[in-house]
Design an enzyme around this catalytic site. Structure first.
Site, PDB file in Angstrom:
ATOM      1  N   GLY A  70       2.739   2.299  10.838  1.00  0.00           N
ATOM      2  CA  GLY A  70       3.727   3.363  10.691  1.00  0.00           C
ATOM      3  C   GLY A  70       4.432   3.723  11.985  1.00  0.00           C
ATOM      4  O   GLY A  70       5.097   4.754  12.075  1.00  0.00           O
TER       5      GLY A  70
ATOM      6  N   ASN B 290       0.871  -1.171   0.000  1.00  0.00           N
ATOM      7  CA  ASN B 290       0.000   0.000   0.000  1.00  0.00           C
ATOM      8  C   ASN B 290       0.911   1.224   0.000  1.00  0.00           C
ATOM      9  O   ASN B 290       1.485   1.566   1.028  1.00  0.00           O
ATOM     10  CB  ASN B 290      -0.900  -0.022   1.252  1.00  0.00           C
ATOM     11  CG  ASN B 290      -1.730   1.245   1.386  1.00  0.00           C
ATOM     12  OD1 ASN B 290      -1.776   2.069   0.468  1.00  0.00           O
ATOM     13  ND2 ASN B 290      -2.388   1.409   2.529  1.00  0.00           N
TER      14      ASN B 290
ATOM     15  N   GLU C  48      -6.760   4.872   7.915  1.00  0.00           N
ATOM     16  CA  GLU C  48      -6.539   6.290   7.616  1.00  0.00           C
ATOM     17  C   GLU C  48      -7.778   6.906   6.966  1.00  0.00           C
ATOM     18  O   GLU C  48      -8.084   8.078   7.165  1.00  0.00           O
ATOM     19  CB  GLU C  48      -5.282   6.432   6.734  1.00  0.00           C
ATOM     20  CG  GLU C  48      -4.023   6.171   7.565  1.00  0.00           C
ATOM     21  CD  GLU C  48      -2.863   5.542   6.818  1.00  0.00           C
ATOM     22  OE1 GLU C  48      -2.838   5.569   5.576  1.00  0.00           O
ATOM     23  OE2 GLU C  48      -1.966   4.994   7.507  1.00  0.00           O
TER      24      GLU C  48
ATOM     25  N   HIS D 134      -9.459   1.378   5.011  1.00  0.00           N
ATOM     26  CA  HIS D 134      -8.175   1.562   5.693  1.00  0.00           C
ATOM     27  C   HIS D 134      -8.391   2.503   6.886  1.00  0.00           C
ATOM     28  O   HIS D 134      -9.191   3.438   6.804  1.00  0.00           O
ATOM     29  CB  HIS D 134      -7.130   2.128   4.726  1.00  0.00           C
ATOM     30  CG  HIS D 134      -5.751   2.063   5.302  1.00  0.00           C
ATOM     31  ND1 HIS D 134      -5.290   2.980   6.218  1.00  0.00           N
ATOM     32  CD2 HIS D 134      -4.746   1.171   5.125  1.00  0.00           C
ATOM     33  CE1 HIS D 134      -4.058   2.645   6.574  1.00  0.00           C
ATOM     34  NE2 HIS D 134      -3.709   1.551   5.929  1.00  0.00           N
TER      35      HIS D 134
ATOM     36  N   GLU E  46      -5.379  -4.705  10.587  1.00  0.00           N
ATOM     37  CA  GLU E  46      -4.335  -3.694  10.790  1.00  0.00           C
ATOM     38  C   GLU E  46      -4.588  -2.960  12.102  1.00  0.00           C
ATOM     39  O   GLU E  46      -5.382  -2.005  12.123  1.00  0.00           O
ATOM     40  CB  GLU E  46      -4.338  -2.690   9.635  1.00  0.00           C
ATOM     41  CG  GLU E  46      -4.028  -3.286   8.281  1.00  0.00           C
ATOM     42  CD  GLU E  46      -3.401  -2.260   7.340  1.00  0.00           C
ATOM     43  OE1 GLU E  46      -2.376  -2.584   6.750  1.00  0.00           O
ATOM     44  OE2 GLU E  46      -3.923  -1.134   7.227  1.00  0.00           O
TER      45      GLU E  46
ATOM     46  N   SER F  65       3.542  -2.180  10.425  1.00  0.00           N
ATOM     47  CA  SER F  65       4.989  -2.285  10.672  1.00  0.00           C
ATOM     48  C   SER F  65       5.567  -3.656  10.324  1.00  0.00           C
ATOM     49  O   SER F  65       6.435  -4.167  11.043  1.00  0.00           O
ATOM     50  CB  SER F  65       5.324  -1.889  12.119  1.00  0.00           C
ATOM     51  OG  SER F  65       4.961  -0.534  12.349  1.00  0.00           O
TER      52      SER F  65
ATOM     53  N   GLY G 258       2.895  -1.103   4.309  1.00  0.00           N
ATOM     54  CA  GLY G 258       2.958   0.337   4.050  1.00  0.00           C
ATOM     55  C   GLY G 258       4.383   0.765   3.744  1.00  0.00           C
ATOM     56  O   GLY G 258       4.907   0.553   2.649  1.00  0.00           O
TER      57      GLY G 258
ATOM     58  N   LYS H  83       0.196   4.220  -0.229  1.00  0.00           N
ATOM     59  CA  LYS H  83      -0.415   5.417   0.385  1.00  0.00           C
ATOM     60  C   LYS H  83      -0.133   6.633  -0.513  1.00  0.00           C
ATOM     61  O   LYS H  83      -0.043   6.477  -1.731  1.00  0.00           O
ATOM     62  CB  LYS H  83       0.088   5.593   1.822  1.00  0.00           C
ATOM     63  CG  LYS H  83      -0.109   4.309   2.648  1.00  0.00           C
ATOM     64  CD  LYS H  83       0.068   4.499   4.124  1.00  0.00           C
ATOM     65  CE  LYS H  83      -0.161   3.160   4.828  1.00  0.00           C
ATOM     66  NZ  LYS H  83      -0.107   3.265   6.281  1.00  0.00           N
TER      67      LYS H  83
HETATM   68  P1  13P Z   1       3.145   0.355   7.732  1.00  0.00           P
HETATM   69  O1  13P Z   1       3.620  -0.927   7.115  1.00  0.00           O
HETATM   70  O2  13P Z   1       3.882   1.554   7.268  1.00  0.00           O
HETATM   71  O3  13P Z   1       3.033   0.247   9.219  1.00  0.00           O
HETATM   72  O4  13P Z   1       1.631   0.576   7.207  1.00  0.00           O
HETATM   73  C1  13P Z   1       0.730  -0.453   7.273  1.00  0.00           C
HETATM   74  C2  13P Z   1      -0.477  -0.072   6.503  1.00  0.00           C
HETATM   75  O5  13P Z   1      -1.217   0.817   6.890  1.00  0.00           O
HETATM   76  C3  13P Z   1      -0.727  -0.783   5.244  1.00  0.00           C
HETATM   77  O6  13P Z   1      -2.002  -0.516   4.770  1.00  0.00           O
END
Ligand code: 13P
Length: 247
Positions: free
Chosen positions: A171, A9, A96, A94, A165, A209, A230, A11
């Site tokens: 992140g 992803n 976010e 997601h 997640e 992560s 991510g 983002k």
């Molecule tokens: P990270 O791998 O940066 O923690 O993000 C995970 C994520 O939100 C994937 O959709």
């Protein structure tokens, strides 16, 4: 035996040059035993499609879609448009989007439904915040999020991919332990089992992560069928190491 799936992803990251380098790095390292896909920002999807169309091993997708078919929805992108650009997947719900765009469980479910109607595989994200985990509400929250999708999709629920997640792991560098992740994946599998006889074939991904050094142990848990990646999906070396860990 379920196939493993690793999805990057991106983002809101990347640019045309960086994307081209990243895709070249991924293609060079493949093919992989696991299914692999990248979910790119909308403006880059046509270039991603052009670059990957000859490669049957790597799929691509969007990071969101509208719950509407078409019409006066400024700024939105429809599932039909994603399908037209060869997307195989679309991420919906997601954390976010849920947090910054106030997406409700029902809206997420409606997006999953329209995605399926356009033959896209929705990757439906669920997960608890740190406050919710600390208040011992993890099970309740993920079940509630999943339940809206189960009710809206009915027997079609078996056609989705689920991504667990935990918001506190996204992140932050704080990965859920394999045991913590497996506990929630097992719970989700049980919930899906009550809704479809095909729950055993469904892919449930872990995200939060995931890195090359923790991917293999996470992916070896019985109900973890790969990852939604991510930060580490932006570097070809890291992403492909994670793809290889999903053997
Ligand atoms: P990270 O791998 O940066 O923690 O993000 C995970 C994520 O939100 C994937 O959709």
């Amino acid at each position: 035996m379920r196939r493993k799936l690793v999805v990057g992803n991106w983002k809101m990251n990347g640019n045309r040059r960086a994307n081209a380098e990243l895709l070249a790095g991924i293609e060079e390292a493949g093919p992989f035993v696991a299914d692999v896909a990248v979910c790119a920002p909308f403006p880059y999807l046509s270039e991603v499609a052009l670059s990957l169309q000859g490669d049957k091993h790597i799929g691509w997708g969007g990071q969101d879609c509208s719950s509407h078919e078409a019409g006066a929805y400024t700024g939105e992108v429809s599932a039909a448009m994603l399908a037209e650009f060869g997307c195989k997947y679309v991420i919906v719900g997601h954390s976010e989007r849920r947090a910054y765009h106030a997406e409700s469980d029902q809206l997420v479910a409606d997006k999953a439904k329209i995605a399926l109607a356009h033959k896209l595989i929705p990757i439906v994200c669920v997960g608890e915040t740190l406050d919710e985990r600390e208040a011992n509400r993890t099970d309740k929250v993920v079940k509630r999020q999943m339940s809206a999708v189960i009710h809206t999709l009915g027997h079609c629920i078996s056609q989705i991919v689920v991504a667990y997640e935990p918001v506190w792991a996204i992140g932050t560098g704080k990965t859920a332990t394999p045991e913590q992740a497996q506990a929630v994946h097992g719970l989700l599998r049980t919930q899906l089992h009550a809704a479809t006889p095909k729950s055993g074939e469904m892919q449930i991904l872990y995200g939060g992560s995931v890195r090359p050094d923790n991917a293999a142990v996470l992916f070896s848990q019985p109900d973890i069928d790969g990852g939604l990646i991510g930060g580490a999906s932006l570097k070809a070396a890291d992403f492909t190491a994670i793809c290889r860990a999903a053997a």
